[in-house]
Design an enzyme around this catalytic site. Structure first.
Site, mmCIF file in Angstrom:
data_model
loop_
_atom_site.group_PDB
_atom_site.id
_atom_site.type_symbol
_atom_site.label_atom_id
_atom_site.label_comp_id
_atom_site.label_asym_id
_atom_site.label_seq_id
_atom_site.Cartn_x
_atom_site.Cartn_y
_atom_site.Cartn_z
ATOM 1 N N SER A 258 -3.557 12.854 35.735
ATOM 2 C CA SER A 258 -3.767 12.864 37.433
ATOM 3 C C SER A 258 -5.153 12.146 37.742
ATOM 4 O O SER A 258 -5.156 11.156 37.459
ATOM 5 C CB SER A 258 -3.639 13.705 37.748
ATOM 6 O OG SER A 258 -2.894 13.563 39.708
ATOM 7 N N LEU A 259 -5.896 12.728 38.368
ATOM 8 C CA LEU A 259 -7.328 12.381 39.178
ATOM 9 C C LEU A 259 -7.634 11.550 37.781
ATOM 10 O O LEU A 259 -8.431 10.422 37.790
ATOM 11 C CB LEU A 259 -7.201 13.250 40.174
ATOM 12 C CG LEU A 259 -8.783 12.422 40.053
ATOM 13 C CD1 LEU A 259 -9.726 12.080 41.539
ATOM 14 C CD2 LEU A 259 -10.067 13.920 40.942
ATOM 15 N N GLN B 140 -7.004 17.939 39.488
ATOM 16 C CA GLN B 140 -7.634 18.444 40.202
ATOM 17 C C GLN B 140 -6.670 20.053 40.130
ATOM 18 O O GLN B 140 -6.111 20.046 38.926
ATOM 19 C CB GLN B 140 -6.574 18.472 42.049
ATOM 20 C CG GLN B 140 -7.110 17.291 42.427
ATOM 21 C CD GLN B 140 -6.673 17.142 43.366
ATOM 22 O OE1 GLN B 140 -6.850 18.000 44.974
ATOM 23 N NE2 GLN B 140 -5.620 16.068 43.514
ATOM 24 N N HIS C 163 2.049 13.752 43.203
ATOM 25 C CA HIS C 163 2.910 13.069 42.362
ATOM 26 C C HIS C 163 4.616 13.255 42.858
ATOM 27 O O HIS C 163 5.549 12.889 42.055
ATOM 28 C CB HIS C 163 2.732 13.813 41.654
ATOM 29 C CG HIS C 163 1.689 13.269 40.568
ATOM 30 N ND1 HIS C 163 0.380 11.825 40.881
ATOM 31 C CD2 HIS C 163 0.663 14.006 40.893
ATOM 32 C CE1 HIS C 163 0.154 12.096 40.152
ATOM 33 N NE2 HIS C 163 -1.049 13.580 40.354
ATOM 34 N N ARG D 53 -8.656 7.589 48.297
ATOM 35 C CA ARG D 53 -7.816 8.291 47.775
ATOM 36 C C ARG D 53 -7.479 10.179 48.326
ATOM 37 O O ARG D 53 -6.188 10.093 48.423
ATOM 38 C CB ARG D 53 -7.022 8.593 46.239
ATOM 39 C CG ARG D 53 -6.337 8.939 45.966
ATOM 40 C CD ARG D 53 -6.502 8.730 44.138
ATOM 41 N NE ARG D 53 -5.492 9.535 43.170
ATOM 42 C CZ ARG D 53 -5.195 10.230 43.192
ATOM 43 N NH1 ARG D 53 -6.057 11.633 42.763
ATOM 44 N NH2 ARG D 53 -3.780 10.691 42.443
ATOM 45 N N GLN E 281 0.967 6.478 40.441
ATOM 46 C CA GLN E 281 0.913 7.059 40.095
ATOM 47 C C GLN E 281 1.029 8.523 41.005
ATOM 48 O O GLN E 281 1.198 9.593 41.112
ATOM 49 C CB GLN E 281 -0.282 7.572 39.105
ATOM 50 C CG GLN E 281 -1.021 7.493 39.267
ATOM 51 C CD GLN E 281 -2.674 8.307 39.250
ATOM 52 O OE1 GLN E 281 -2.860 9.252 40.190
ATOM 53 N NE2 GLN E 281 -2.810 8.189 38.119
#
Length: 307
Positions: free
Chosen positions: A83-84, A2, A192, A108, A241
Site C-alpha cells: 500500500s503506502l 499504515q 483500497h 494523498r 492502488q
C-alpha cells in the site's frame, strides 16, 4: 503500510545515525511540523490519523533503507511495498525523488482523510477464511453498504474496507461464517475500496506534476503483483492502488517463483515479516529497524561464506 506505526518507532536507528536524523529534519522542514517529535512522543495522539501516519511511515521506511545502504553493498533483486509502502519502494529504487514523494503522500493523506466523513468508514481484518470466502462474507452481510475485500495479505488473513455500518454487520457475523477472528483496525480511512474513487482521479493529477523515472531496481506493484514496466505504468499504478485491492500474497509468491528466498523488511513493525511466515515458511525474513538488524545481515550474507 499504515497500521505498522507505533509511538517511539525508529528510536534506535535514529540515535545511531546522523544520516537518519538529517532525513527527519528535511522531512520536518517540508511538512511544516516536527516529524521526529510526533513519531517519538505523539503528545497530541495524532500518529494514528492518516494525515500523519502516511508521511511518518514513508520517512521511516526510507530512513531504514538509507541506514542499510550506508552499511551494506548488497543490492536487492526486487523491491515491493504494501500500500503506502509502495511509495517508499519507489523512492528507494530511484523512481521518485524523496521530496516529491513526501509532497504527494501528504496530499494523498489529505485526500483520503477528506473522502469519507469521520466515523463513516472503517477497515477490519478477517482471520481464518479463504480469500473467496471473505468475498462471500462481504456480499452476504454488507446489506446496501459499500464493503470490499481489499488487502489479500496472506492465506487466511484478508482485510476488508468500506462503510462502517456494513463493516460492523460483517464483524457481528464473521465467526458464525467460519472466521477464527474478526477485528476492527486502528486506521482512520477505508483504503483500497470504491469509497476512494474520487481520490484516485485527483491523485493522478498531482502525480502528473512530478517527475517519475524508470526504476533502477525492479519494483512490484500492488495492483497486478507484477513488475512496473515504465514511468507511465507507475503513474497509473499509484493513482489506482488507493481504490483497488493490494495483492500482497501474490506479490510474495511472484518473488518465490523468481527464487528470491531472503527478504529484508525496511521500516518499523515487522508486519510483512510476519505475513511471510504465513505465505511461505521457507522464506528467510529480516526486519531492518534497529542496529541489531545489521548482525542478522552479516550472519546471513557473510558468516556463511567463511565457514
Amino acid at each position: 503500510g499504515q497500521g505498522s506505526q507505533s509511538v517511539g518507532m525508529m528510536q534506535e536507528l535514529y540515535k545511531s545515525s546522523s544520516r537518519i536524523q538529517n532525513i527527519y529534519e528535511q522531512a520536518s522542514s517540508l511538512l511544516g511540523y516536527d516529524l521526529w517529535k510526533l513519531t517519538s512522543s505523539d503528545d497530541n495522539n495524532e500518529l494514528s490519523s492518516t494525515l500523519y501516519t502516511q508521511p511518518a511511515m514513508l520517512v521511516a521506511g526510507i530512513a531504514s533503507w538509507n541506514h542499510y545502504i550506508d552499511n551494506f553493498d548488497i543490492k536487492p533483486s526486487y523491491m515491493a511495498g504494501h500500500s503506502l509502502g509502495e511509495y517508499t519502494a519507489l523512492v528507494c529504487s530511484g523512481a521518485i525523488d524523496f521530496k516529491d514523494a513526501l509532497s504527494i503522500v501528504k496530499i494523498r493523506a489529505e485526500l483520503m482523510q477528506n473522502a469519507v466523513p469521520d466515523g463513516e468508514g472503517a477497515m477490519a481484518a478477517i482471520i481464518g477464511l479463504e480469500d473467496k470466502k471473505v468475498i462471500e462474507l462481504c456480499d452476504r452481510y454488507k446489506d446496501n453498504n459499500i464493503v470490499d475485500a481489499v488487502n489479500f495479505n496472506a492465506p487466511g488473513q484478508v482485510v476488508i474496507a468500506g462503510e462502517k455500518k456494513g463493516i460492523d454487520k460483517i464483524l457481528e457475523n464473521a465467526k458464525d461464517f467460519g472466521a477464527k477472528r474478526a477485528l476492527l483496525l486502528n486506521v482512520s480511512v477505508p483504503s483500497h475500496c470504491s469509497l476512494m474513487d474520487s481520490v484516485a482521479s485527483e491523485l493522478k493529477e498531482k502525480l502528473n506534476s512530478i517527475k517519475i523515472n524508470d526504476t533502477k531496481i525492479p519494483v512490484l506493484n500492488n495492483l497486478e503483483a507484477s513488475v512496473y514496466k515504465n514511468s507511465s505504468h507507475i503513474l497509473d499504478g499509484l493513482s489506482n492502488q488507493v481504490r483497488k485491492p493490494v495483492k500482497w500474497t501474490q506479490t510474495i509468491q511472484y518473488l518465490v517463483e523468481q527464487n528470491i528466498n531472503i527478504h529484508i523488511e525496511f521500516g518499523p513493525g515487522g508486519v510483512l515479516t510476519g505475513l511471510n511466515k504465513r505465505i511461505d515458511r521457507s522464506l528467510q525474513s529480516i526486519k531492518y529497524d534497529s542496529p541489531d538488524s545489521m548482525k542478522l545481515i552479516n550472519q546471513t550474507f557473510f558468516e556463511k561464506e567463511t565457514l
